[in-house]
Motif scaffolding. Structure first.
Motif: not given
Length: 275
Positions: A102-105, A109-110, A130-132
């Motif tokens: 899960x993204x932490x920041x 671009x992902x 995408x919430x990140x």
């Protein structure tokens, strides 16, 4: 790629790097410019890092992070691509499991290229990933969609034969490893993302003896090679049977062997906040 996936051989995978790079270049061409001059960019399932390096070349001031679960792939990526970039950015590599990452920041671009097909239920992770995204951020991916092609159908048929089923039952992915384009579009639009989804069938002209077998040895055949690793007799028998079937399905010509390859693409943007 997920930890539960196969072991990877970077050298084998990169043997067809020219053909494998083309879909990524097509995806990269559709990515918009981030708002920030030093964007946060993540490549989920970066493999050997050769394509992650193209992200760093596109945005030289970016902080680019390549994530993968294969120690062998990451070792090669670090050796050949990690470090500062000429524009003041940096390319880093880290081990991560795409099934739980899960993204932490906030991300600008992902990207994920030819990796999500190894992640069961990957579309269910889209909301968390995408919430990140920062406002105006982009989520883009490409997945192979050729699980109904002879290369995969024949592989599964041989694996399901009585000689191999006890060793390979449940090892291979089936046609539902990826969604259809409309299903991806529906998932992304439901998340409030401005989305574009399309598909392309590439006609790769491969050279050399048994090039389709050589191609799948770097990707789709990896679970079979792993599962039969302790039975070299069965492994060689499987390869012999599969090789002959592929020669019939993909006949060689004096100009090479044509491998049709369908791929699905998606580019989704988080709308910018209203001032």
């Amino acid at each position: 790629m997920p930890r539960t996936g196969p072991t990877w051989d970077p050298a084998q995978y990169l043997r067809h790097s020219g053909h494998r790079t083309r879909p990524f270049l097509d995806l990269l061409a559709r990515l918009p410019e981030p708002d920030r001059e030093d964007p946060e960019v993540v490549d989920l399932g970066c493999g050997a890092g050769n394509l992650t390096a193209l992200l760093a070349a596109r945005w030289p001031a970016a902080r680019v992070t390549g994530l993968d679960s294969s120690p062998d792939m990451l070792e090669r990526a670090r050796r050949e691509h990690a470090g500062p970039t000429p524009g003041g950015g940096r390319l880093d590599l880290a081990e991560a499991d795409a099934t739980t990452w899960r993204p932490t920041a906030p991300l600008d671009v992902l990207v994920s290229n030819a990796a999500l097909q190894w992640v069961p239920g990957h579309a269910d992770r889209f909301a968390e990933w995408t919430s990140a995204l920062a406002p105006g951020g982009t989520f883009a991916f490409q997945v192979p969609a050729n699980f109904g092609a002879p290369s995969h159908v024949l592989m599964r048929e041989i694996a399901e034969s009585p000689r191999y089923r006890p060793h390979l039952d449940g090892v291979l992915r089936h046609a539902d490893a990826v969604l259809e384009p409309a299903a991806y579009l529906e998932r992304l639009l439901a998340l409030g993302l401005e989305s574009d989804v399309w598909e392309t069938t590439y006609l790769h002209v491969l050279k050399g003896p048994d090039p389709v077998l050589d191609w799948v040895k770097g990707t789709g055949l990896r679970p079979v090679l792993d599962a039969l690793g302790t039975r070299p007799d069965l492994r060689e028998d499987f390869l012999t049977t599969y090789r002959e079937a592929l020669r019939t399905a993909y006949p060689a010509t004096e100009r090479g062997t044509v491998l049709p390859f369908r791929r699905l693409f998606a580019v989704a943007h988080r709308p910018k906040e209203t001032p």
